[in-house]
Scaffold this motif. Structure first.
Motif, PDB file in Angstrom:
ATOM      1  N   GLY A 238       0.783  -1.221   0.000  1.00  0.00           N
ATOM      2  CA  GLY A 238       0.000   0.000   0.000  1.00  0.00           C
ATOM      3  C   GLY A 238       0.814   1.270   0.000  1.00  0.00           C
ATOM      4  O   GLY A 238       0.267   2.364   0.167  1.00  0.00           O
ATOM      5  N   GLY A 239       2.127   1.167  -0.206  1.00  0.00           N
ATOM      6  CA  GLY A 239       2.987   2.343  -0.234  1.00  0.00           C
ATOM      7  C   GLY A 239       3.058   2.957  -1.625  1.00  0.00           C
ATOM      8  O   GLY A 239       3.264   2.255  -2.611  1.00  0.00           O
ATOM      9  N   TYR A 240       2.883   4.262  -1.692  1.00  0.00           N
ATOM     10  CA  TYR A 240       2.999   4.992  -2.958  1.00  0.00           C
ATOM     11  C   TYR A 240       4.453   4.907  -3.416  1.00  0.00           C
ATOM     12  O   TYR A 240       5.362   5.217  -2.653  1.00  0.00           O
ATOM     13  CB  TYR A 240       2.587   6.445  -2.740  1.00  0.00           C
ATOM     14  N   ASN A 241       4.695   4.492  -4.653  1.00  0.00           N
ATOM     15  CA  ASN A 241       6.083   4.238  -5.059  1.00  0.00           C
ATOM     16  C   ASN A 241       6.473   4.828  -6.408  1.00  0.00           C
ATOM     17  O   ASN A 241       7.398   4.350  -7.062  1.00  0.00           O
ATOM     18  CB  ASN A 241       6.376   2.738  -5.035  1.00  0.00           C
ATOM     19  N   VAL A 242       5.790   5.871  -6.849  1.00  0.00           N
ATOM     20  CA  VAL A 242       6.143   6.522  -8.112  1.00  0.00           C
ATOM     21  C   VAL A 242       7.399   7.365  -7.923  1.00  0.00           C
ATOM     22  O   VAL A 242       7.487   8.145  -6.979  1.00  0.00           O
ATOM     23  CB  VAL A 242       4.985   7.408  -8.611  1.00  0.00           C
ATOM     24  N   PRO A 243       8.407   7.226  -8.810  1.00  0.00           N
ATOM     25  CA  PRO A 243       9.645   8.005  -8.666  1.00  0.00           C
ATOM     26  C   PRO A 243       9.466   9.476  -9.049  1.00  0.00           C
ATOM     27  O   PRO A 243       8.456   9.861  -9.640  1.00  0.00           O
ATOM     28  CB  PRO A 243      10.620   7.306  -9.614  1.00  0.00           C
ATOM     29  N   PHE A 244      10.472  10.274  -8.705  1.00  0.00           N
ATOM     30  CA  PHE A 244      10.489  11.704  -9.015  1.00  0.00           C
ATOM     31  C   PHE A 244      10.451  11.914 -10.528  1.00  0.00           C
ATOM     32  O   PHE A 244      11.069  11.178 -11.293  1.00  0.00           O
ATOM     33  CB  PHE A 244      11.745  12.330  -8.412  1.00  0.00           C
ATOM     34  N   GLY A 245       9.747  12.958 -10.974  1.00  0.00           N
ATOM     35  CA  GLY A 245       9.533  13.161 -12.399  1.00  0.00           C
ATOM     36  C   GLY A 245      10.508  14.068 -13.115  1.00  0.00           C
ATOM     37  O   GLY A 245      10.559  14.072 -14.338  1.00  0.00           O
ATOM     38  N   ARG A 246      11.247  14.895 -12.411  1.00  0.00           N
ATOM     39  CA  ARG A 246      12.237  15.795 -13.023  1.00  0.00           C
ATOM     40  C   ARG A 246      11.614  16.773 -14.027  1.00  0.00           C
ATOM     41  O   ARG A 246      12.084  16.923 -15.149  1.00  0.00           O
ATOM     42  CB  ARG A 246      13.353  15.001 -13.714  1.00  0.00           C
ATOM     43  N   TYR A 247      10.542  17.460 -13.643  1.00  0.00           N
ATOM     44  CA  TYR A 247       9.944  18.469 -14.502  1.00  0.00           C
ATOM     45  C   TYR A 247      10.534  19.840 -14.170  1.00  0.00           C
ATOM     46  O   TYR A 247      10.858  20.118 -13.014  1.00  0.00           O
ATOM     47  CB  TYR A 247       8.427  18.504 -14.300  1.00  0.00           C
ATOM     48  N   LYS A 248      10.637  20.705 -15.173  1.00  0.00           N
ATOM     49  CA  LYS A 248      11.232  22.020 -14.952  1.00  0.00           C
ATOM     50  C   LYS A 248      10.382  22.875 -14.026  1.00  0.00           C
ATOM     51  O   LYS A 248      10.886  23.525 -13.107  1.00  0.00           O
ATOM     52  CB  LYS A 248      11.427  22.746 -16.296  1.00  0.00           C
ATOM     53  N   LYS A 249       9.076  22.887 -14.278  1.00  0.00           N
ATOM     54  CA  LYS A 249       8.192  23.708 -13.453  1.00  0.00           C
ATOM     55  C   LYS A 249       6.812  23.055 -13.408  1.00  0.00           C
ATOM     56  O   LYS A 249       5.952  23.351 -14.238  1.00  0.00           O
ATOM     57  CB  LYS A 249       8.087  25.133 -14.004  1.00  0.00           C
ATOM     58  N   PRO A 250       6.584  22.165 -12.449  1.00  0.00           N
ATOM     59  CA  PRO A 250       5.271  21.518 -12.345  1.00  0.00           C
ATOM     60  C   PRO A 250       4.142  22.547 -12.209  1.00  0.00           C
ATOM     61  O   PRO A 250       4.266  23.532 -11.488  1.00  0.00           O
ATOM     62  CB  PRO A 250       5.394  20.656 -11.086  1.00  0.00           C
ATOM     63  N   TYR A 251       3.070  22.284 -12.919  1.00  0.00           N
ATOM     64  CA  TYR A 251       1.933  23.196 -12.977  1.00  0.00           C
ATOM     65  C   TYR A 251       1.022  23.015 -11.766  1.00  0.00           C
ATOM     66  O   TYR A 251       0.651  21.892 -11.428  1.00  0.00           O
ATOM     67  CB  TYR A 251       1.157  22.918 -14.269  1.00  0.00           C
ATOM     68  N   PHE A 252       0.682  24.130 -11.120  1.00  0.00           N
ATOM     69  CA  PHE A 252      -0.299  24.072 -10.041  1.00  0.00           C
ATOM     70  C   PHE A 252      -1.678  24.362 -10.635  1.00  0.00           C
ATOM     71  O   PHE A 252      -1.946  25.490 -11.078  1.00  0.00           O
ATOM     72  CB  PHE A 252       0.015  25.077  -8.944  1.00  0.00           C
ATOM     73  N   PRO A 253      -2.571  23.385 -10.628  1.00  0.00           N
ATOM     74  CA  PRO A 253      -3.845  23.513 -11.357  1.00  0.00           C
ATOM     75  C   PRO A 253      -4.934  24.236 -10.554  1.00  0.00           C
ATOM     76  O   PRO A 253      -6.019  23.695 -10.314  1.00  0.00           O
ATOM     77  CB  PRO A 253      -4.213  22.046 -11.618  1.00  0.00           C
ATOM     78  N   GLU A 254      -4.663  25.465 -10.169  1.00  0.00           N
ATOM     79  CA  GLU A 254      -5.610  26.177  -9.304  1.00  0.00           C
ATOM     80  C   GLU A 254      -6.970  26.365  -9.977  1.00  0.00           C
ATOM     81  O   GLU A 254      -8.017  26.129  -9.357  1.00  0.00           O
ATOM     82  CB  GLU A 254      -5.036  27.539  -8.906  1.00  0.00           C
ATOM     83  N   LYS A 255      -6.969  26.781 -11.236  1.00  0.00           N
ATOM     84  CA  LYS A 255      -8.232  26.988 -11.942  1.00  0.00           C
ATOM     85  C   LYS A 255      -9.028  25.685 -12.024  1.00  0.00           C
ATOM     86  O   LYS A 255     -10.241  25.670 -11.796  1.00  0.00           O
ATOM     87  CB  LYS A 255      -7.948  27.520 -13.356  1.00  0.00           C
TER      88      LYS A 255
END
Length: 270
Positions: free
Chosen positions: A131-148
């Motif tokens: 049950g442990g979340y195990n997705v590795p780091f994505g290395r994105y330049k600027k992850p988008y914050f989806p406020e809208k």
């Protein structure tokens, strides 16, 4: 006239944003839409029903949706605080992932869930057998914050009831005036191409068979059911009692754009 489509605030493997027109074309306009496998909610966000019953086996996903429905201001404020340059860092990501896996606080887990979804590799959502979340780091330049997109979901969620149950239990709640749209974990194209562990438990052949059977039985009660899946010999056999529509969609699981080829999909209409 160009119809503006609404994007989900989560990145999601197998999301239905690219199929909205096809799905809406075959979904009857009834009073309530039931989604036993809501995922990121693209169909919910791009349809117009009086009510929605939205379910998923992923408890973290449904918990996030409930918080966004009831406490949007505080949730969006706290989630946004992690979308700053100092948190777009490999060590910070793994630290937050560890905290998420240890936490029992529903609000904290929901904040971390969105952060990991946008900062993790390719938008995957995957858990190990414990049950442990195990997705590795994505290395994105600027992850988008989806406020809208978060505010849009929060507003529309006032029409929805969210549940964290097995799809079999959801079918039992269907009644006259409902339509059921199912987007189950897809039957794999090959033994190594399955993304069925996003809930910590797989979706096996028996589950696919039970879903097809329940769709047929539900439709016999006058409640229409639509199922999406890969276009395979297996799914054509499973859905032989349904009207089948073939469609093509570009999958975005591969990180290399050149490998994102179109694969056949089915819409099974009961």
């Amino acid at each position: 006239m160009t119809v503006i489509k609404n994007r989900a605030f989560l990145k999601w493997a197998g999301g239905k944003y690219g199929l909205i027109e096809d799905i809406n074309r075959v979904l009857p306009q009834t009073r309530r839409l039931i989604e036993p496998f809501v995922g990121a909610g693209s169909v919910f966000l791009n349809s117009d029903y009086d009510e929605y019953l939205l379910n998923d086996v992923n408890a973290d996903l449904i918990n996030l949706y409930k918080l966004l429905q009831s406490e949007p201001d505080e949730y969006i404020k706290q989630a946004g605080e992690l979308f700053v340059p100092q948190y777009n860092d490999k060590d910070r990501y793994y630290d937050i992932r560890a905290k998420f896996n240890e936490s029992t606080d529903t609000f904290e887990r929901a904040v971390y869930f969105l952060y990991m979804n946008r900062h993790g590799y390719n938008g995957l959502c995957r858990y190990n057998l414990k049950g442990g979340y195990n997705v590795p780091f994505g290395r994105y330049k600027k992850p988008y914050f989806p406020e809208k997109e978060l505010w849009l979901f929060a507003e529309k969620s006032q029409k929805a009831t969210f549940t964290n149950l097995c799809f079999r239990e959801i079918f039992k709640q269907a009644k006259s005036g409902d339509v059921v749209y199912c987007d189950p974990p897809y039957a794999p194209l090959s033994p190594t191409a399955s993304f069925t562990s996003y809930s910590g438990q797989g979706f096996k052949l028996k589950d696919q068979q039970d879903l097809a059977l329940m769709a047929e039985q539900t439709s016999q009660s006058g409640i229409p059911v639509v199922i999406s899946n890969h276009d395979l010999a297996l799914t054509r056999e499973l859905y032989q009692q349904a009207k089948l529509e073939e469609i093509k969609v570009k999958r975005t699981i591969s990180q290399k754009a050149g490998k994102r080829t179109k694969v056949g999909e089915l819409l099974a209409l009961y």
